[in-house]
Design a protein around this motif. Structure first.
Motif, PDB file in Angstrom:
ATOM      1  N   LEU A   1     -31.018 -34.306  52.382  1.00 46.20           N
ATOM      2  CA  LEU A   1     -32.129 -34.966  51.693  1.00 46.20           C
ATOM      3  C   LEU A   1     -33.289 -35.289  52.642  1.00 46.20           C
ATOM      4  O   LEU A   1     -34.430 -35.456  52.201  1.00 46.20           O
ATOM      5  CB  LEU A   1     -31.643 -36.258  51.027  1.00 46.20           C
ATOM      6  CG  LEU A   1     -30.782 -36.102  49.767  1.00 46.20           C
ATOM      7  CD1 LEU A   1     -30.251 -37.457  49.329  1.00 46.20           C
ATOM      8  CD2 LEU A   1     -31.581 -35.453  48.638  1.00 46.20           C
ATOM      9  N   LYS A   2     -33.013 -35.365  53.925  1.00 45.34           N
ATOM     10  CA  LYS A   2     -34.047 -35.685  54.913  1.00 45.34           C
ATOM     11  C   LYS A   2     -34.942 -34.480  55.224  1.00 45.34           C
ATOM     12  O   LYS A   2     -35.971 -34.624  55.875  1.00 45.34           O
ATOM     13  CB  LYS A   2     -33.401 -36.175  56.205  1.00 45.34           C
ATOM     14  CG  LYS A   2     -32.609 -37.471  56.058  1.00 45.34           C
ATOM     15  CD  LYS A   2     -31.941 -37.848  57.372  1.00 45.34           C
ATOM     16  CE  LYS A   2     -31.094 -39.107  57.224  1.00 45.34           C
ATOM     17  NZ  LYS A   2     -30.406 -39.451  58.493  1.00 45.34           N
ATOM     18  N   LYS A   3     -34.548 -33.304  54.728  1.00 45.11           N
ATOM     19  CA  LYS A   3     -35.274 -32.080  55.078  1.00 45.11           C
ATOM     20  C   LYS A   3     -36.481 -31.800  54.179  1.00 45.11           C
ATOM     21  O   LYS A   3     -37.239 -30.874  54.424  1.00 45.11           O
ATOM     22  CB  LYS A   3     -34.323 -30.883  55.049  1.00 45.11           C
ATOM     23  CG  LYS A   3     -33.243 -30.948  56.121  1.00 45.11           C
ATOM     24  CD  LYS A   3     -32.461 -29.652  56.188  1.00 45.11           C
ATOM     25  CE  LYS A   3     -31.463 -29.680  57.346  1.00 45.11           C
ATOM     26  NZ  LYS A   3     -30.780 -28.375  57.519  1.00 45.11           N
ATOM     27  N   PHE A   4     -36.641 -32.563  53.112  1.00 40.88           N
ATOM     28  CA  PHE A   4     -37.787 -32.358  52.227  1.00 40.88           C
ATOM     29  C   PHE A   4     -38.066 -33.635  51.452  1.00 40.88           C
ATOM     30  O   PHE A   4     -37.277 -34.576  51.480  1.00 40.88           O
ATOM     31  CB  PHE A   4     -37.547 -31.181  51.277  1.00 40.88           C
ATOM     32  CG  PHE A   4     -36.453 -31.428  50.259  1.00 40.88           C
ATOM     33  CD1 PHE A   4     -36.773 -31.755  48.947  1.00 40.88           C
ATOM     34  CD2 PHE A   4     -35.111 -31.310  50.606  1.00 40.88           C
ATOM     35  CE1 PHE A   4     -35.780 -31.983  48.007  1.00 40.88           C
ATOM     36  CE2 PHE A   4     -34.115 -31.535  49.677  1.00 40.88           C
ATOM     37  CZ  PHE A   4     -34.444 -31.867  48.376  1.00 40.88           C
ATOM     38  N   ASP A   5     -39.188 -33.647  50.749  1.00 39.57           N
ATOM     39  CA  ASP A   5     -39.616 -34.820  49.985  1.00 39.57           C
ATOM     40  C   ASP A   5     -39.172 -34.668  48.529  1.00 39.57           C
ATOM     41  O   ASP A   5     -39.668 -33.796  47.801  1.00 39.57           O
ATOM     42  CB  ASP A   5     -41.148 -34.938  50.073  1.00 39.57           C
ATOM     43  CG  ASP A   5     -41.675 -36.208  49.409  1.00 39.57           C
ATOM     44  OD1 ASP A   5     -40.921 -36.856  48.661  1.00 39.57           O
ATOM     45  OD2 ASP A   5     -42.862 -36.532  49.635  1.00 39.57           O
TER      46      ASP A   5
ATOM     47  N   LYS B   1     -22.110 -37.763  53.686  1.00 39.72           N
ATOM     48  CA  LYS B   1     -23.030 -37.741  54.822  1.00 39.72           C
ATOM     49  C   LYS B   1     -23.793 -36.416  54.896  1.00 39.72           C
ATOM     50  O   LYS B   1     -24.998 -36.395  55.164  1.00 39.72           O
ATOM     51  CB  LYS B   1     -22.246 -37.980  56.110  1.00 39.72           C
ATOM     52  CG  LYS B   1     -23.112 -38.056  57.355  1.00 39.72           C
ATOM     53  CD  LYS B   1     -22.264 -38.339  58.588  1.00 39.72           C
ATOM     54  CE  LYS B   1     -23.151 -38.368  59.835  1.00 39.72           C
ATOM     55  NZ  LYS B   1     -22.356 -38.619  61.063  1.00 39.72           N
ATOM     56  N   ARG B   2     -23.087 -35.301  54.654  1.00 39.10           N
ATOM     57  CA  ARG B   2     -23.727 -33.983  54.727  1.00 39.10           C
ATOM     58  C   ARG B   2     -24.881 -33.886  53.729  1.00 39.10           C
ATOM     59  O   ARG B   2     -25.978 -33.448  54.066  1.00 39.10           O
ATOM     60  CB  ARG B   2     -22.692 -32.889  54.435  1.00 39.10           C
ATOM     61  CG  ARG B   2     -23.257 -31.471  54.443  1.00 39.10           C
ATOM     62  CD  ARG B   2     -22.289 -30.485  53.811  1.00 39.10           C
ATOM     63  NE  ARG B   2     -21.991 -30.848  52.438  1.00 39.10           N
ATOM     64  CZ  ARG B   2     -22.789 -30.572  51.407  1.00 39.10           C
ATOM     65  NH1 ARG B   2     -23.945 -29.946  51.606  1.00 39.10           N
ATOM     66  NH2 ARG B   2     -22.457 -30.917  50.183  1.00 39.10           N
TER      67      ARG B   2
ATOM     68  N   LEU C   1     -31.383 -25.365  53.446  1.00 38.09           N
ATOM     69  CA  LEU C   1     -30.421 -26.385  53.031  1.00 38.09           C
ATOM     70  C   LEU C   1     -28.979 -25.870  53.057  1.00 38.09           C
ATOM     71  O   LEU C   1     -28.051 -26.586  52.687  1.00 38.09           O
ATOM     72  CB  LEU C   1     -30.753 -26.885  51.610  1.00 38.09           C
ATOM     73  CG  LEU C   1     -32.080 -27.623  51.445  1.00 38.09           C
ATOM     74  CD1 LEU C   1     -32.295 -27.998  49.985  1.00 38.09           C
ATOM     75  CD2 LEU C   1     -32.130 -28.862  52.324  1.00 38.09           C
ATOM     76  N   LYS C   2     -28.802 -24.637  53.479  1.00 36.23           N
ATOM     77  CA  LYS C   2     -27.463 -24.047  53.511  1.00 36.23           C
ATOM     78  C   LYS C   2     -26.553 -24.854  54.437  1.00 36.23           C
ATOM     79  O   LYS C   2     -26.898 -25.128  55.586  1.00 36.23           O
ATOM     80  CB  LYS C   2     -27.523 -22.599  53.994  1.00 36.23           C
ATOM     81  CG  LYS C   2     -26.166 -21.914  54.096  1.00 36.23           C
ATOM     82  CD  LYS C   2     -26.306 -20.448  54.396  1.00 36.23           C
ATOM     83  CE  LYS C   2     -24.956 -19.812  54.742  1.00 36.23           C
ATOM     84  NZ  LYS C   2     -23.921 -20.072  53.739  1.00 36.23           N
ATOM     85  N   SER C   3     -25.396 -25.257  53.902  1.00 37.92           N
ATOM     86  CA  SER C   3     -24.481 -26.064  54.705  1.00 37.92           C
ATOM     87  C   SER C   3     -23.010 -25.702  54.478  1.00 37.92           C
ATOM     88  O   SER C   3     -22.147 -26.119  55.242  1.00 37.92           O
ATOM     89  CB  SER C   3     -24.680 -27.556  54.394  1.00 37.92           C
ATOM     90  OG  SER C   3     -24.353 -27.820  53.038  1.00 37.92           O
ATOM     91  N   ALA C   4     -22.739 -24.919  53.445  1.00 40.60           N
ATOM     92  CA  ALA C   4     -21.349 -24.550  53.141  1.00 40.60           C
ATOM     93  C   ALA C   4     -20.914 -23.351  53.983  1.00 40.60           C
ATOM     94  O   ALA C   4     -21.740 -22.615  54.514  1.00 40.60           O
ATOM     95  CB  ALA C   4     -21.215 -24.236  51.654  1.00 40.60           C
ATOM     96  N   LYS C   5     -19.621 -23.162  54.071  1.00 42.45           N
ATOM     97  CA  LYS C   5     -19.085 -22.042  54.844  1.00 42.45           C
ATOM     98  C   LYS C   5     -19.150 -20.725  54.070  1.00 42.45           C
ATOM     99  O   LYS C   5     -19.012 -19.654  54.656  1.00 42.45           O
ATOM    100  CB  LYS C   5     -17.637 -22.351  55.246  1.00 42.45           C
ATOM    101  CG  LYS C   5     -17.523 -23.500  56.235  1.00 42.45           C
ATOM    102  CD  LYS C   5     -16.082 -23.754  56.626  1.00 42.45           C
ATOM    103  CE  LYS C   5     -15.985 -24.906  57.623  1.00 42.45           C
ATOM    104  NZ  LYS C   5     -14.583 -25.194  58.005  1.00 42.45           N
TER     105      LYS C   5
END
Length: 240
Positions: A12-16, A6-7, A33-37
């Protein structure tokens, strides 16, 4: 098609995915796109039309990233000459010596990220190829790590010198910073890589040998770069 969590799908929705982005815009997207801790590595992937099995299409070398890679590089220098040993220590090498380090490596010690060696020690160091080779740690004249210019190379490695080499598919994968870097740092590091690779174009390369390029974070999707934009930026700087 590989299944993603899901993450990843949210990112993927943040750019084309189908679009090629100018470098400055791509850097901003990737940072977003940073999502990790942890502080993710910014990775540059370059696809070429080169065939690494052909001698005149080999692409290998090193480039000094203007703003480093965001990692402390532990440098081992293998030398016998006392003067070269002094140069290495003054340049900031973490470990300097000869036979004692050859023995330690034989025993499994690998607490370093790069080796620099003078040509005269290579006959002995070369015997450790089965240990160092698979880990990408064997020094080579092609990347400048077998050299008498110890001070310069050690200094460059500590500042952010990275090696590049085509994989079996003719592609390159290089770290160009961290997600926490200011955008300008990543931008300049990417341009430095392209500048070096284009100047080091193999003699057997046909046409525009770079097919495509992508920026990503360790845990993110890849953002496609506009090669035309990069070439334009380099020409404006008279770097290529």
């Amino acid at each position: 098609m590989a299944k993603h969590g899901k993450r990843y799908l949210e990112l993927l929705k943040k750019f084309d995915l189908t679009k090629e982005y100018p470098l400055k815009e791509a850097v901003e997207i990737v940072k977003n796109l940073k999502s990790a801790k942890f502080d993710e590595t910014v990775e540059l992937s370059i696809k070429t039309n080169l065939d690494p099995t052909k001698a005149d299409q080999i692409l290998r070398g090193a480039v000094v990233l203007p703003y480093g890679r965001g990692k402390t590089v532990r440098v081992l220098v293998i030398v016998r000459d006392p003067e070269k040993e002094k140069e290495a220590k003054e340049a900031g090498a973490d470990y300097v010596g000869y036979s004692e380090y050859l023995e330690k490596i034989k025993e499994g010690w690998l607490d370093f990220d790069a080796i620099v060696a003078t040509p005269d020690v290579m006959p002995e160091l070369g015997k450790l190829g089965k240990i160092l080779g698979p880990r990408g740690l064997m020094p080579s004249p092609k990347t400048g790590t077998v050299t008498n210019e110890i001070r310069q190379v050690v200094s460059e490695l500590k500042k952010g010198r990275i090696e590049y080499k085509l994989d079996k598919s003719g592609n390159l994968h290089l770290p160009v910073g961290k997600a926490s870097f200011p955008s300008e740092y990543i931008y300049e590091n990417v341009l430095a890589v392209f500048d070096e690779i284009l100047k080091n174009k193999p003699s057997g390369a046909k046409g525009s040998f770079i097919k495509s390029a992508y920026l990503s974070l360790t845990m993110s999707p890849s953002v496609k770069l506009s090669l035309n934009d990069i070439y334009k930026l380099l020409r404006e700087r008279a770097r290529w």
